[in-house]
Design an enzyme around this catalytic site. Sequence first.
Site, PDB file in Angstrom:
ATOM      1  N   CYS A 358       3.023   0.049   4.563  1.00 39.06           N
ATOM      2  CA  CYS A 358       2.310  -1.310   4.119  1.00 39.06           C
ATOM      3  C   CYS A 358       2.929  -2.881   5.310  1.00 39.06           C
ATOM      4  O   CYS A 358       2.271  -3.731   4.599  1.00 39.06           O
ATOM      5  CB  CYS A 358       3.364  -1.734   2.801  1.00 39.06           C
ATOM      6  SG  CYS A 358       4.670  -0.589   2.436  1.00 39.06           S
ATOM      7  N   ARG A 387       6.940  11.226   8.290  1.00 40.97           N
ATOM      8  CA  ARG A 387       8.252  11.057   7.883  1.00 40.97           C
ATOM      9  C   ARG A 387       8.777  12.344   8.486  1.00 40.97           C
ATOM     10  O   ARG A 387       8.082  13.756   8.260  1.00 40.97           O
ATOM     11  CB  ARG A 387       7.834  11.367   6.330  1.00 40.97           C
ATOM     12  CG  ARG A 387       6.816   9.739   5.746  1.00 40.97           C
ATOM     13  CD  ARG A 387       6.748   9.700   4.310  1.00 40.97           C
ATOM     14  NE  ARG A 387       6.061   8.687   4.341  1.00 40.97           N
ATOM     15  CZ  ARG A 387       4.745   8.561   2.891  1.00 40.97           C
ATOM     16  NH1 ARG A 387       5.761   9.563   2.264  1.00 40.97           N
ATOM     17  NH2 ARG A 387       4.907   7.290   3.169  1.00 40.97           N
ATOM     18  N   GLN A 405      -2.631   8.974   4.697  1.00 37.72           N
ATOM     19  CA  GLN A 405      -2.848   7.830   3.465  1.00 37.72           C
ATOM     20  C   GLN A 405      -3.546   7.180   2.898  1.00 37.72           C
ATOM     21  O   GLN A 405      -4.486   6.610   3.975  1.00 37.72           O
ATOM     22  CB  GLN A 405      -1.558   7.277   2.940  1.00 37.72           C
ATOM     23  CG  GLN A 405      -0.111   7.224   3.314  1.00 37.72           C
ATOM     24  CD  GLN A 405       1.000   6.728   2.946  1.00 37.72           C
ATOM     25  OE1 GLN A 405       1.075   6.285   3.317  1.00 37.72           O
ATOM     26  NE2 GLN A 405       2.210   6.817   2.088  1.00 37.72           N
ATOM     27  N   ASP A 407      -4.587   3.969   1.984  1.00 39.61           N
ATOM     28  CA  ASP A 407      -3.851   3.720   1.690  1.00 39.61           C
ATOM     29  C   ASP A 407      -4.185   2.114   1.374  1.00 39.61           C
ATOM     30  O   ASP A 407      -5.415   1.599   1.854  1.00 39.61           O
ATOM     31  CB  ASP A 407      -2.593   3.783   2.909  1.00 39.61           C
ATOM     32  CG  ASP A 407      -0.916   2.546   2.040  1.00 39.61           C
ATOM     33  OD1 ASP A 407      -1.216   2.871   1.039  1.00 39.61           O
ATOM     34  OD2 ASP A 407       0.034   2.709   2.663  1.00 39.61           O
ATOM     35  N   HIS A 409      -3.047  -1.971   0.064  1.00 42.49           N
ATOM     36  CA  HIS A 409      -2.357  -3.243  -0.475  1.00 42.49           C
ATOM     37  C   HIS A 409      -3.104  -3.612  -0.879  1.00 42.49           C
ATOM     38  O   HIS A 409      -4.022  -4.870  -0.358  1.00 42.49           O
ATOM     39  CB  HIS A 409      -1.364  -3.227   0.576  1.00 42.49           C
ATOM     40  CG  HIS A 409      -0.319  -2.248   0.567  1.00 42.49           C
ATOM     41  ND1 HIS A 409      -0.634  -1.004   2.500  1.00 42.49           N
ATOM     42  CD2 HIS A 409       0.404  -2.183   0.699  1.00 42.49           C
ATOM     43  CE1 HIS A 409       0.293  -0.497   1.885  1.00 42.49           C
ATOM     44  NE2 HIS A 409       1.183  -0.798   0.773  1.00 42.49           N
ATOM     45  N   LYS A 490       7.177   2.786 -10.024  1.00 42.11           N
ATOM     46  CA  LYS A 490       5.248   3.289  -9.651  1.00 42.11           C
ATOM     47  C   LYS A 490       4.327   3.689 -11.256  1.00 42.11           C
ATOM     48  O   LYS A 490       4.949   4.321 -12.129  1.00 42.11           O
ATOM     49  CB  LYS A 490       4.933   4.210  -9.234  1.00 42.11           C
ATOM     50  CG  LYS A 490       5.500   5.342  -9.055  1.00 42.11           C
ATOM     51  CD  LYS A 490       5.639   6.306  -8.055  1.00 42.11           C
ATOM     52  CE  LYS A 490       6.257   7.454  -7.769  1.00 42.11           C
ATOM     53  NZ  LYS A 490       6.265   8.496  -6.394  1.00 42.11           N
ATOM     54  N   HIS A 536       0.628  -2.126  -4.086  1.00 43.80           N
ATOM     55  CA  HIS A 536       0.599  -0.752  -3.011  1.00 43.80           C
ATOM     56  C   HIS A 536       0.088   0.268  -3.860  1.00 43.80           C
ATOM     57  O   HIS A 536       0.041   0.794  -4.979  1.00 43.80           O
ATOM     58  CB  HIS A 536       2.023   0.360  -2.757  1.00 43.80           C
ATOM     59  CG  HIS A 536       3.347  -0.749  -1.794  1.00 43.80           C
ATOM     60  ND1 HIS A 536       3.371  -0.523  -1.128  1.00 43.80           N
ATOM     61  CD2 HIS A 536       3.959  -1.418  -2.624  1.00 43.80           C
ATOM     62  CE1 HIS A 536       4.499  -1.621  -0.363  1.00 43.80           C
ATOM     63  NE2 HIS A 536       4.751  -2.422  -0.852  1.00 43.80           N
TER      64      HIS A 536
END
Length: 663
Positions: A358, A387, A405, A407, A409, A490, A536
């Site tokens: 992000c 991670r 991910q 991912d 945004h 979320k 997100h």
Amino acid sequence: MSDLRVTVQHAEQRDDRVVTIGTTAADLFAADRSVIAARVGGRQRDLAYVLADGDVVEPITVGSPDGRAIVRHSTAHVVAQAVQDLFPKAKLGIGPPIQNGFYYDFDVEKPFAAEDLKAIEKRAREIVKAGQKFSRRVVSDDEARAELADEPYKLELIGLKSGSGTGDGADASDASVEVGEGELTIYDNLDAKTGELCWKDLCRGPHVPTTRHIPAFAVQRSAAAYWRGSEKNPQLQRIYGTAWESKEALAEHQHMLAEAEKRDHRRLGAELDLFSFPTELGPGLAVFHPKGGAIRTVMEDYSRRRHIEAGYEFVNTPHITKSTLYEISGHLDWFADGMYPPMSLDGGTDYYLKPMNCPMHILIFKSRGRSYRELPLRLFEFGTVYRYEKSGVVHGLTRVRGLTQDDAHLFCARDQLPDELDNTLKFVLGLLRDYGLTDFYLELSTRPEGKAIGTDEEWVEATQLLREAAEKQGLELVMDPGGGAFYGPKISVQAKDAIGRTWQLSTIQVDFQMPQRFEMEYQAADGTRQRPFMIHRALFGTIERFFAILLEHYAGAMPPWLAPVQAVGIPITDDHVPYLKDIAAKLSAKGIRAEVDSSDNRMQKKIRDAQKQKVPYMLIAGDDDVAKGAVSFRYRDGSQRNGVPVDEAVAEIVDAVDRRIQV
RNA sequence: GCCGAAGUAGCUCAGUGGCAGAGCAAUCGCCUCGUAAGCGAUAGGUCGCGGGUUCAAUCCCCGCCUUCGGCUCCA
């Protein structure tokens, strides 16, 4: 001596009955051996419950969800009794029913070994056979303390219950099985013949009438577990077991477990040559082999196409960054434990592997002035993040240290948020359905107490926006209190797979925090500077994990569009290899992943190999087929279709791939 | 991170304080075959890594690494 009026409530009908004083629930349901407990005025009771005037009594049968929980809870008691018979020094923790089974925690000097579990199960079977009576008894706190003086954990539970009055949330939920609300009760296990006390346990109940009412059970495994779920507390030894309303139901459950083991993506990954975890790389770091890579590529390509159609723009960002970025975002304050330690470069500057995409997407937003005309701005990336998961938690592809991910945004104005959330949810669910998952529910995770940034008002507003979007989808919505990320609440999409397991897939989060921290702004129509709102969104969650879920869902037999090898040519003799190569070339020209098995194995062996590799289409050709310009299909289910003209065969495969159907 | 278990050929697994074994896979040959394993030969191992005990350790002891079952955590 007067009579009582009670109502027997069955699913559909109510019977008003007049009974004599002293009648028990057991008397009411004596005719039906499957009844093991009763619900009286909404509360679960033992069958020994003595009816009162006006009671509305509903039977709980052994095979119902409540009935199973009661059987499992009673079995947990039997196992605990067996443990204390064999290990008299063992101290009792808690022993609740859980999904598909139960556990019981014990403080013992030595962890249970495999032979111990066998002995415990054997002893438990003896107890079941002995038909001990479960007998309920109300006690005062002080009486309970006196009786359970040797059970320190039970004493702690009593203290908890009398201390706080009401349950204190999640922490108390399992323990509530022991102490419940209101009065304390102890269940005595009494010998069937002599009535002698065999064992007792602090417990809310209810229980089956006697241990003989446990139709089928099994002790499964043991593992350590922290007392009351906190790593600050001592570890107890937990024994897991399962119990069912019949031997058949137990066998079915054990069959399901075996099936789940067969579907284990780690096993399939090796068998189908999809991916591996070389020890040279370290835990949680996967490599994808060509066949796994083929599946991933299709997953990603299709996802890209759909994202383009939905108005997303594609970005790319690096895997490593100066610490500055994560100081601004707050990750180093809140998420440092989950990050790889920094490497120190350039005379003292710390660089981190990125754990989330992000902040980098925010920098792209900030790279120039933004206009309200650009909103909503949807930035998408297959972003690989790292991670540093604790060593005990990495697990196949579902829990890794290096992950990608899908991912996105989304940056938008305040008034665009509701539509954007609604559209995002619809988009996410639609795409998941294309991959063959169809059974969903939504979960709303709220503020994690003590681990969050931002004001109460912001959290309330963000949570409310998510709730409204979720409720529009016509799916079940369940709450997950305290489950949100540090920067916002979320929604997660939970999907059921082919054997009924649920997986958390997509997550959608509203974030008021990052835009503030990064001082993001755009210019509105009236010329003022406004702060954008941020969503997100990860759709697969992570590609690795979604890959694993699909693999388990399909048990390795991927639908043709995802199968790494979509068709394999199998010649009857070597003479037919060129003919099949020609057909494979026709398929390749249509984008089909086709191979010909030209090894010197016999054709039966080639079929076996292709079958084990779960290839959706086997194309077999011998003299007969060549003469007719045809091939013979063999499908994964073993069925066959002979003499299919080549063009027709190609069209059949192309069609199945195009339509993304399973065969 | 914590508790427990495991690690022997590419895979699945036997095995022993005294020269390391099988099946499958691989390679080479023979066989040319119609819907789930044709036959034969060859090759393949620092018995996870490092220490220790011992005349001798794959085996016993200690530490580490990796994996598995859980707890905790989470995508």
